[in-house]
Design an enzyme around this catalytic site. Structure first.
Site: not given
Length: 522
Positions: A338-339, A430, A286
């Site tokens: 996402q992200d 998270w 990521t």
């Protein structure tokens, strides 16, 4: 701590992380730290320990011994033979080496005589984020590489940082700034006059140091070439302006720690577009998937779009990652699924920006305020639930969190016709001490009445801090919100003020110099 009532615990946690209680309760010995055995093992036999009878002396000793261990771990890790490792392990290991170099920098800065306790708390919080990110990379790529017994873990660096955070958080703070009069243009104090002028000027009148243009009419055709050239052309760390003309720039841009005070100005949202498609499914961590990644302090971006086109099926795919301290993004757009936007670490401010995504699309462990921004929730994959935020605080002494102020949360054009088929939440924890606040923000009807979503069972529900204050819109009704110990409906303006630009970012001391308009308080 576990024996405290939920209400008292939440209040205490908020006061501690905001630095309110720290100055009255000095930490002078290892027995008072979160990891006393690690602390004792580090300072025992150190000659300076006998001289460290003051709070600042004890703090500096812990920081120095933590730095020494980090340097040793990095030295051994850099010399390791990586040939036997598979490619995913090598990729995660490369992230770790960079992150530990960054941690060394944070520790050195925290030891500097010119740094304040507030500065050091930011830098130590960023160092904690680095440890977690290093670990995450191995998990994301499905490789452990015996991580738990690696050099980094064996040196107890995370525990040492936690001890340092606790001791630094208890340091006396300087006198809190009053409600300083804002400059006439409405900018906060940390933005220099020259930067204000740059942010207010039209791109056609700006005298840039370098111009990027796809058609060849500038100094370079790619942003990466201009960034590389800036390192050779500039002298010192004065503001360096790169003008990026309209066009779609398909490249992955990295602005390193050494590239400070760079300002990037585009021709407008959706006119100047930086795009990429790296993602975890295809083998990137990521951290490394970002289309545009900036670490160098004082970065400013204006009138640009950053996007990752990997799509929802590729899962984690970052458009922009910022670990730049005192960074500002003004009239920028961030597009992904996402992200999308990785507010990685340190102090950041976003004003008049558009953010698009689906799952955890504003995430990270920075001290960050979003003001007057549009947050657009996109259509996710079948079976997915949308979560606007996923804040990553792992230690209750970190000063980090996400504050969303005077903004709008609504459905993007692809979700609006089918928004009833997907649940959308404001955030999920998270990490254990996740902290997110929505204040005076318009929440559209797509927000689920519960408001917030669990990450994994009861994980973090009593240790997080999630709050809402005077939000409006069809999704702002708090009567059916979650009943977690860590969730709050803020009732007083004084408590809400702790999460404003002035209270949370100390923004009046640095944002005015950037020239970005902002509101100091509520």
């Amino acid at each position: 701590m576990a024996m405290l009532s939920a209400h008292f615990f939440s209040l205490f946690l908020l006061l501690v992380v905001m630095g309110v209680t720290g100055s009255g309760d000095p930490i002078l010995s290892c027995s008072q730290t979160p990891y006393p055995q690690v602390c004792s093992s580090m300072v025992s036999g150190v000659p300076l320990f006998a001289q460290s009878e003051t709070q600042s002396g004890f703090r500096d000793l812990l920081l120095q011994t933590t730095l020494d261990r980090t340097l040793l771990a990095h030295k051994h890790a850099s010399a390791m033979n990586l040939a036997p490792l598979d490619e995913p392990a090598k990729a995660a290991w490369a992230d770790c080496l960079e992150l530990f170099e960054d941690t060394i920098g944070h520790l050195n800065r925290s030891l500097g005589h010119s740094s304040s306790a507030e500065d050091a708390q930011t830098w130590l919080s960023a160092a904690m984020a680095n440890q977690q990110t290093c670990k995450n990379g191995f998990a994301e790529l499905g490789t452990s590489f015996l991580f738990t017994s690696s050099l980094f873990m064996a040196n107890n660096i995370s525990e040492s940082l936690s001890n340092s955070l606790a001791v630094n958080n208890a340091m006396p703070r300087g006198k809190a700034p009053g409600n300083r009069r804002l400059l006439s243009q409405g900018f906060p104090g940390w933005v220099k006059a020259a930067d204000r002028k740059l942010l207010q000027s039209s791109s056609s009148t700006i005298k840039a140091n370098l111009v990027v243009a796809k058609d060849g009419s500038g100094d370079y055709k790619t942003i990466s070439e201009a960034v590389a050239a800036s390192a050779k052309l500039r002298s010192g760390t004065s503001r360096f302006v790169i003008l990026v003309k309209s066009g779609i720039y398909n490249e992955n841009v990295v602005i390193t720690n050494s590239m400070k005070n760079i300002m990037m100005i585009g021709d407008g949202m959706d006119a100047t577009v930086v795009t990429g498609s790296k993602n975890v499914q295809d083998g990137s961590t990521t951290f490394r998937s970002a289309t545009f990644a900036v670490s160098g302090g004082g970065f400013i971006a204006r009138d640009m779009t950053f996007q990752n086109t990997a799509g929802p099926q590729k899962h984690q795919a970052v458009a922009l990652r910022s670990g730049s301290d005192l960074s500002v993004f003004y009239r920028c757009s961030f597009k992904g699924y996402q992200d999308t936007l990785y507010v990685y670490s340190q102090r950041q401010f976003y004003r008049n920006c558009d953010i698009y995504g689906t799952v955890d699309f504003i995430f990270g462990d920075a001290v960050v305020v979003f003001q007057s921004c549009n947050i657009y929730v996109r259509k996710p994959m079948s079976g997915q639930q949308n979560t606007v935020t996923a804040q990553g605080r792992t230690d209750h002494n970190e000063n980090t969190g996400i504050s969303i102020h005077n903004s709008i949360v609504t459905a993007a054009s692809d979700l609006r016709p089918v928004q009833g088929s997907f649940k959308t939440y404001l955030g999920r924890p998270w990490q254990k001490y996740s902290r997110t606040v929505f204040m005076k923000t318009s929440l559209d009807s797509l927000i689920n009445p519960a408001g917030w979503l669990e990450w994994s069972g009861s994980f973090g529900l009593s240790t997080l801090y999630y709050a809402e204050y005077m939000n409006t819109g069809a999704g702002a009704d708090t009567s059916k919100r979650v009943n977690w110990p860590g969730y709050h409906v803020i009732a007083s303006s004084s408590e809400a003020s702790k999460f404003t630009v002035g209270g949370f970012l100390s923004g009046d001391s640095w944002i005015p110099a950037t020239g970005v308009p902002f509101s100091f308080g509520l």
